[in-house]
Every structure is written in C-alpha cells, then in structure tokens.
Enzyme design. Structure first.
Site, PDB file in Angstrom:
ATOM      1  N   PHE A  18       0.870  -1.187   0.000  1.00 50.01           N
ATOM      2  CA  PHE A  18       0.000   0.000   0.000  1.00 50.01           C
ATOM      3  C   PHE A  18       0.896   1.223   0.000  1.00 50.01           C
ATOM      4  O   PHE A  18       1.667   1.440   0.927  1.00 50.01           O
ATOM      5  CB  PHE A  18      -0.952   0.056   1.196  1.00 50.01           C
TER       6      PHE A  18
ATOM      7  N   ASP B 279       9.394   2.917   2.032  1.00 48.21           N
ATOM      8  CA  ASP B 279       8.198   3.698   2.341  1.00 48.21           C
ATOM      9  C   ASP B 279       7.922   3.532   3.828  1.00 48.21           C
ATOM     10  O   ASP B 279       7.372   2.517   4.265  1.00 48.21           O
ATOM     11  CB  ASP B 279       7.014   3.226   1.494  1.00 48.21           C
TER      12      ASP B 279
ATOM     13  N   LYS C 163       2.403  10.967   7.129  1.00 47.79           N
ATOM     14  CA  LYS C 163       1.591  10.724   8.321  1.00 47.79           C
ATOM     15  C   LYS C 163       2.112  11.476   9.557  1.00 47.79           C
ATOM     16  O   LYS C 163       1.932  12.674   9.646  1.00 47.79           O
ATOM     17  CB  LYS C 163       1.456   9.211   8.549  1.00 47.79           C
TER      18      LYS C 163
HETATM   19  C1  LIG Z   1      -0.875   5.981   4.317  1.00 55.94           C
HETATM   20  C2  LIG Z   1       0.237   5.477   3.477  1.00 55.94           C
HETATM   21  C3  LIG Z   1       0.545   6.077   2.242  1.00 55.94           C
HETATM   22  C4  LIG Z   1      -0.288   7.182   1.648  1.00 55.94           C
HETATM   23  O1  LIG Z   1      -0.340   8.324   2.432  1.00 55.94           O
HETATM   24  P1  LIG Z   1      -1.515   9.408   2.188  1.00 55.94           P
HETATM   25  O2  LIG Z   1      -1.146  10.539   3.068  1.00 55.94           O
HETATM   26  O3  LIG Z   1      -2.795   8.744   2.566  1.00 55.94           O
HETATM   27  O4  LIG Z   1      -1.469   9.748   0.731  1.00 55.94           O
HETATM   28  C5  LIG Z   1       1.629   5.596   1.548  1.00 55.94           C
HETATM   29  N1  LIG Z   1       2.373   4.572   2.027  1.00 55.94           N
HETATM   30  C6  LIG Z   1       2.109   3.975   3.192  1.00 55.94           C
HETATM   31  C7  LIG Z   1       2.984   2.871   3.676  1.00 55.94           C
HETATM   32  C8  LIG Z   1       1.019   4.393   3.944  1.00 55.94           C
HETATM   33  O5  LIG Z   1       0.721   3.772   5.094  1.00 55.94           O
END
Ligand SMILES: *Cc1c(COP(=O)(O)O)cnc(C)c1O
Length: 407
Positions: free
Chosen positions: A141, A226, A255
């Site tokens: 994700f 990520d 985040k």
């Molecule tokens: C939440 C998340 C995203 C996307 O972040 P948004 O601020 O919702 O665009 C990307 N990668 C990971 C691992 C995430 O948990």
C-alpha cells in the site's frame, strides 16, 4: 434516531462514499483519548493510521503551529521562507541523509520518490529512455494516485482506474530470490514498506531487509523504503529500517511527520540521488510551506530525544507478551513491532469489522483491514494504565468469540 445516527446520515448525504467508517462521530480529542458528539470517550488505538504518534493536540506541536500561524503560513516556493531550511536540515539529520524534498500527502511523497528514481535511472545509471522498471511488493500500500494504484494488487484500490502506468514489476514481499530474479539492467529501484501496514502489520522474514540492502547495492538499484506508516517511532525505532540497521537510498515519510495536524510528507536521500531534480522539474504549491515546516521541525525535535521510540519498543513487547499469553482461541496470528500490532482472526468466527464494532462499544477505537485482521496503533504517548486496561478489554472481546459460537 440518536444524534450520532443523524450526523452520520447527514454526512452520508453530502460526502462521497469512499470510506466505510465505524459509527462514531468524534468532536474532540486529547492525548490518546477522543470524545464523540454524545460525550462518550474512547481510547484511540488507530491514531489515524499512525499519523497521531504524538497523541492528539500535543502541546509542543500545537504551540509550534499557533506561533507560526500568526507569522506566515504560505509563501509558495516562488520565494524562500525562514522555516523550510530548518525543517529540511532537521529531517535530513534524523534520516541520516543529505537532503530533503518536502511534499504534503504520503502519496505525493511516493510519487516524488518514483520520479526521482526514474530520473536517476536515466541520468545516473544510464538506463535507455522510457525503459526504467521499478520493483514493488505483493500486498503493498503506497497511496491512491493513478500511478500508485497501477501497481496495487488490491482490486478495490485498483479496479476500473485503468489505463495503468507501466514500468512496475511485482514480487512477493519477503522473498529475496524473487527480487533477485526480477532485477534487470533496466531496474532503477525497489520500493518496499519495511513492515507492511495496510496489509495488516506484516513483518518480513528475518534477514530480508539486510539482504535487500545488499542486493540493491550490488545491482545498482535504489532501495526505497516507504516508512510513511512504519516510521517516526511507530515500529519501536525512529524508522523500521533502523531495527535491522539498514539505511535505504530513499526514505519516504508522511503521516506522523505532520504531527497529526497538517499533511506533511517528504523524501530524504543523498545529493547523488536527490540532486537529479532541478528547478521546475517537480514541486507542489503547499509543499514545504512554513506552517508545515514549523510542525515538522518540532516533530523532528520530539524524535531526536528517542523517548517515544523507547516507549514504543518497550510497550510493544509488553503488548505482544500479554496478548499471546492470553492464549485466545479463534486467532491465526498476533504480530507486531513497537506499538503497532495486528490480530489476525482465523476466519471461522466474527469478522474484523464485527470485532472492531464490539471494541467500539467498549470504548476502544481500532479498525479492521482485509476482513479478518484488526490493526492497532495507539499514540506512542498512551498511558501505561490506559494501555493495560485496553488490553484487558481486547482480550475479553476476543475471548467472547468462542463463547458465542461454541456448542
Ligand atoms: C498511508 C500510506 C501512504 C499514503 O499516504 P496518504 O497521506 O494517505 O497519501 C503511503 N504509504 C504507506 C505505507 C502508507 O501507510
């Protein structure tokens, strides 16, 4: 109809139905606790998918924002502002990289990393024009843009959003041999969540990230971590990669980087990589704005002390010991790292959503993912007594499953 039902119906009438929230309408929050419009209190054990690592309304973060609000909030990058340099310096130090490219949402951070990797591939690695390939993991994700959903294997995130962006190859998460086999001369990067969050706090096998690091170095492939959900103390260290002593070539943060107040994301890397982006080639109106930078500076300061990382690690170990020790029936696996764990049900009883609703009724906010898994991520400032009380409730709720469905 309760006022909660009314508020939910009102929202439903006017707001696109792109989410299926649990039926609680929050109006206030402080620390690890939220209050709904009927005055009921809940312990927040989701933390906005790990954006609220410092708790709701952390006084230092609120003060940083309030102070900056009165000074200047947005300049655009057409001009310099006096916060951006300080933010980038603080974050680069935390990430042990030379430079930072600030954006807003996590997905924009991921897009930035993908663009940097492709440009690096053409300009530094020497890949032929438009041939660059990026390897990604099954169950990933990384956000919701058209390019990012192009390499999602979750049908609900991907279906009917084609035509999809080419240039991505998928391998199983945790399988180093599959990654080795997928790398060609055109591979510019491997994009990986060191711990997969949305997939349900899925940890890689021991030695995987170290092997990825080694393989990427050997083959001249950028390792992109990520850490949008896993980073900023969540997994029991500043970054999840730190748990195994791995330094990626590119780190993506988001985040909690905005302290749960503003959307702040960033890509960190050394100049040999980030230097490929020159004026006019990438940007964002709000990226690096002074308000976001002010909160980001304070977030970096909170991380620098190491207090929350230590708490996350220590309390996380306590949580896993407690939950596993309860020997609950109907459970396939309990896994986690730091104050971040998932309970995967065995699929014979209630669904994750049903359990989440039961937890909600008992004053705990948590959310299911992929039908059978419930993910927990309390703020790293959660009180130890509050955490223990919540664990008792979670164990009671999970134990009920069998009582209800037994002979
Ligand atoms: C939440 C998340 C995203 C996307 O972040 P948004 O601020 O919702 O665009 C990307 N990668 C990971 C691992 C995430 O948990």
């Amino acid at each position: 109809m309760t006022i909660t039902d009314e508020a939910i119906a009102f929202e439903h009438e006017h707001c696109a139905h792109n989410y299926h929230p649990l039926p609680v309408v929050i109006s206030e929050a402080e620390g690890a606790w939220v209050t709904d419009i009927e005055g009921r209190r809940y312990l927040d054990m989701l933390s906005a998918y790990s954006a609220i690592n410092f708790g709701h309304g952390h006084p230092d973060l609120v003060k940083a924002v309030e102070d900056q609000l009165r000074r200047v909030t947005l300049t655009s990058r057409a001009f310099h502002n006096d916060q951006l340099g300080r933010f980038c310096a603080a974050l680069a130090r935390l990430a042990r990289h030379e430079a930072v490219l600030p954006m807003n949402s996590g997905a924009e951070g991921v897009e930035t990393a993908l663009k940097v990797a492709r440009k690096w591939g053409y300009q530094v690695k020497g890949v032929a024009h438009d041939r660059a390939q990026i390897v990604v993991c099954e169950g990933n994700f990384h956000g919701r843009t058209t390019t990012i959903v192009s390499f999602s294997d979750d049908p609900s995130a991907r279906d009917d959003y084609g035509p999809y962006t080419p240039g991505f190859v998928t391998v199983p998460f945790g399988d180093i041999d599959a990654l080795r086999a997928a790398i060609t001369d055109d591979t510019v990067a491997f994009l990986v969540e060191p711990i997969q969050g949305e997939a349900g706090v899925v940890l890689p096998p021991t030695g995987y990230l170290e092997a990825v690091r080694e393989l990427c170095t050997e083959r001249g492939v950028l390792m992109i971590a990520d850490e949008i959900q896993a980073g900023m103390g969540r997994a029991g260290a500043t970054f999840a990669c730190d748990l195994v002593g791995v330094q990626p070539d590119i780190r993506i943060l988001g985040k909690a980087l905005g302290g749960g107040i503003l959307p702040v994301s960033a890509v960190t890397a050394d100049w040999s990589v980030l230097g490929v982006i020159r004026p006019g080639e990438h940007g964002s109106t709000f990226g690096g704005n002074p308000l976001a930078a002010a909160v980001g500076i304070k977030v970096c300061e909170l991380m620098e002390t190491g207090v929350l990382q230590e708490r996350s690690k220590r309390l996380g170990e306590h949580v896993l010991r407690t939950l596993r020790g309860a020997e609950l029936p109907g459970i396939k696996e309990i896994r986690g790292s730091g104050l971040w764990w998932a309970v995967e049900l065995d699929g014979t009883g209630r669904t994750g959503r049903e359990v989440s609703l039961e937890l909600l009724a008992r004053g705990i906010l948590a959310k299911d993912t992929h039908t059978w898994t419930i993910r927990f991520a309390p703020p790293l400032v959660v009180g130890e007594a509050d955490l223990d009380a919540a664990l008792t409730t979670i164990i009671e709720v999970l134990a009920e499953d069998v009582a209800d469905t037994g002979p």
